[in-house]
Design a protein around this motif. Sequence first.
Motif, PDB file in Angstrom:
ATOM      1  N   ILE A 185      15.959  35.441  50.109  1.00  0.00           N
ATOM      2  CA  ILE A 185      16.826  36.615  50.028  1.00  0.00           C
ATOM      3  C   ILE A 185      16.001  37.864  50.296  1.00  0.00           C
ATOM      4  O   ILE A 185      14.801  37.909  50.017  1.00  0.00           O
ATOM      5  N   PHE A 237      23.864  34.788  49.569  1.00  0.00           N
ATOM      6  CA  PHE A 237      24.981  34.677  48.626  1.00  0.00           C
ATOM      7  C   PHE A 237      25.958  33.582  49.040  1.00  0.00           C
ATOM      8  O   PHE A 237      26.583  32.932  48.188  1.00  0.00           O
ATOM      9  N   GLY A 280      22.133  41.481  41.275  1.00  0.00           N
ATOM     10  CA  GLY A 280      22.427  40.254  42.002  1.00  0.00           C
ATOM     11  C   GLY A 280      23.106  39.201  41.144  1.00  0.00           C
ATOM     12  O   GLY A 280      24.022  38.509  41.595  1.00  0.00           O
ATOM     13  N   ILE A 307      24.264  30.375  47.822  1.00  0.00           N
ATOM     14  CA  ILE A 307      24.326  30.280  46.354  1.00  0.00           C
ATOM     15  C   ILE A 307      25.708  29.812  45.921  1.00  0.00           C
ATOM     16  O   ILE A 307      25.847  28.931  45.064  1.00  0.00           O
ATOM     17  N   ARG A 308      26.742  30.392  46.511  1.00  0.00           N
ATOM     18  CA  ARG A 308      28.101  29.989  46.162  1.00  0.00           C
ATOM     19  C   ARG A 308      28.341  28.517  46.479  1.00  0.00           C
ATOM     20  O   ARG A 308      28.963  27.782  45.703  1.00  0.00           O
ATOM     21  N   ASP A 350      31.630  35.900  42.044  1.00  0.00           N
ATOM     22  CA  ASP A 350      32.153  34.884  42.966  1.00  0.00           C
ATOM     23  C   ASP A 350      32.227  33.503  42.323  1.00  0.00           C
ATOM     24  O   ASP A 350      33.121  32.710  42.626  1.00  0.00           O
ATOM     25  N   LEU A 364      26.781  39.884  40.865  1.00  0.00           N
ATOM     26  CA  LEU A 364      27.496  39.552  42.099  1.00  0.00           C
ATOM     27  C   LEU A 364      27.720  38.054  42.215  1.00  0.00           C
ATOM     28  O   LEU A 364      28.790  37.602  42.650  1.00  0.00           O
ATOM     29  N   ILE A 365      26.715  37.262  41.819  1.00  0.00           N
ATOM     30  CA  ILE A 365      26.852  35.803  41.859  1.00  0.00           C
ATOM     31  C   ILE A 365      27.962  35.345  40.920  1.00  0.00           C
ATOM     32  O   ILE A 365      28.826  34.532  41.283  1.00  0.00           O
ATOM     33  N   TYR A 395      20.367  38.704  53.460  1.00  0.00           N
ATOM     34  CA  TYR A 395      21.010  39.052  52.184  1.00  0.00           C
ATOM     35  C   TYR A 395      22.378  38.367  52.063  1.00  0.00           C
ATOM     36  O   TYR A 395      22.670  37.714  51.061  1.00  0.00           O
ATOM     37  N   GLU A 396      23.195  38.498  53.100  1.00  0.00           N
ATOM     38  CA  GLU A 396      24.549  37.937  53.033  1.00  0.00           C
ATOM     39  C   GLU A 396      24.527  36.409  53.054  1.00  0.00           C
ATOM     40  O   GLU A 396      25.295  35.765  52.335  1.00  0.00           O
TER      41      GLU A 396
END
Length: 633
Positions: A515, A529, A562, A532-533, A569, A565-566, A525-526
């Motif tokens: 990241i 995520f 961060g 991770i999802r 989602d 944000l995780i 960066y995008e």
Amino acid sequence: MTSESQFALLGKKRFLPFFLTQSLGAFNDNIYKQTVILAILFKLTLADSFLGISLDKDLLVNLCALLFILPFFLFSALAGQFGEKFAKDGLIRMVKLGEIGIMLLGALAVWFESLALMLVVLFGMGTQSALFGPVKYSILPQHLKESELVGGNALVEMGTFLAILAGTIGAGIMLSSSHYASLVASAVVLIALLGYCASLGIPRAEPSLPQLQLDWNIFRQTWRIMHLGLGQRPAVSRSLIGNSWFWFIGAIYLAQIPNFAKDWLYGDESVVTLILTVFSVGIASGSMLCERLSGHKVEIGLVPFGSIGLSLFGILIWWHSGGFPAPIGSELQGWMAVLSHAQGWLIMADILGLGLFGGFYIVPLYALIQSRTLENERARVIAANNILNALFMVVSALVAILFLSVAGLSIPELFLAVSLMNIAVNAYIFHIVPEFSMRFLIWMLGHSMYRVEHRGLEAIPDEGPVVLVCNHVSFVDALLIGGAIRRPVRFVMYYKIYQLPVLNFIFRTAGTVPIAARGEDLATYEQAFVRIRQYLENGEVVCIFPEGKLTADGELNEFKNGVELILKDSPVPVIPMALQGLWGSFFSRDQGKRLFRRIWSRVTLVAGEPVSPELATRQMLQERVLELRGERR
């Protein structure tokens, strides 16, 4: 995570009856098999021919080995189906009842010195062993916790090899008596009865696929089961190959021990027994040490460690074998005479090391196969493993004949050749499945530069998605955390650390997510995520370092957003963690660090109680991590 010794399993009803059942079975098999071999060599008066075939004693001894191993080719596929369709405890009891009948027939064969009947019994013994094999290893994950799996396998391997040794020696002792027939006949029937009685205590093990339709075509089903086993994910399929390769190596060494003792150490039967004892003790010791070295989890990093030792000590046996002092006169010398020479001690140390590292190699492979195979396929995959084992053992005999008789190698040179072949075979396995090498590097780090203690890691669930948050002290934080946690961990880390040489291999293999800051590299960066999802949707463990960078002074940096944000989602539980004692180590940014000042230093990984996603703000998590870390940076 329990710190209880694996020997505690011997006090539990869910393991002890099974352990006794399989150990007694291995003991009985080897008493009878060795009895038949020794009877052929020393006791029986053989006719010149049978059905027109010359009855050469060497041929008959090899025929015994063939008759015992042939059922593994013929019936392992059927045994794998039985292991899925029926309750495993009931199957074991049926197999042990069959053993009683076979051994009653075997007792008659020994009593009447009937060679033909002895050979029939050997085939029957191989058949019941082939039927027992898939159930033997597939029942363990049903009765043991994951943290007990390595210890349980270690005890099984220890019991098996010590039973083989005891059976081999016991047969020799009984055959030295003039009343050997009555002694052997009584022993094999009594041990079979004891094995059945022990099996009565095995707890219920439900069938994993009761609706399975049995296919009685053994050739078609053998092909299907081999396809199922070798079609597993690479870590499992290559573990099957690695497991069978171990038996290839073991079969070569065990087959050559008598001639090695006689021709190279000038030893008699007692020297053969000494070598077998040392080798078996080595295997048993290595198996036992596996559980301690692996930290109560399936640690496949021990497999490369074991492979290195197998090659190293095989080469050392070759190196130390030449020029052994010959005895005065033509008589062979006993074990005490062999050990009166320093060279004899070196060779025994090499054999002990070979067995020790063999234990390191084989136990994690069995545990990995059991833990990463679907429950409704496990018995059939282990049946495929048994077929492969038998195939590799037959090939090992052909390779030995080729090297010794055709190529003209000596026995020590054969050991050297096998050791070099071991390097090549395992290099292939570790190349196809780099997870082995990755876990080895992590294991080495956690057992060389640092002594890692764990506290509270039982808070991490055995399954399901979870996010771990931890302070960031050094470049090797991820390796120490990954080596301590039973489940695979997907780390999120700054992309420049991810790109470090050598470490990058480990991070890539472990599925690490690089990241960058949004303003530094928006695409990285995008994408981070998104990955991770996906990991959390798949029920995996994700670990992040919310500070976003290594500490420059040993104190916590402010947590970034961060983690929030995780969780927005993917609302999953969060477990705060802290590393203690890493500041000032070589891999930290402490300006006053020195390489050897913190070698073998004590590092502690502490986990706190899970936090629900709706309460897990970055400020609250930072307070929890700081509290867990305490004053020890």
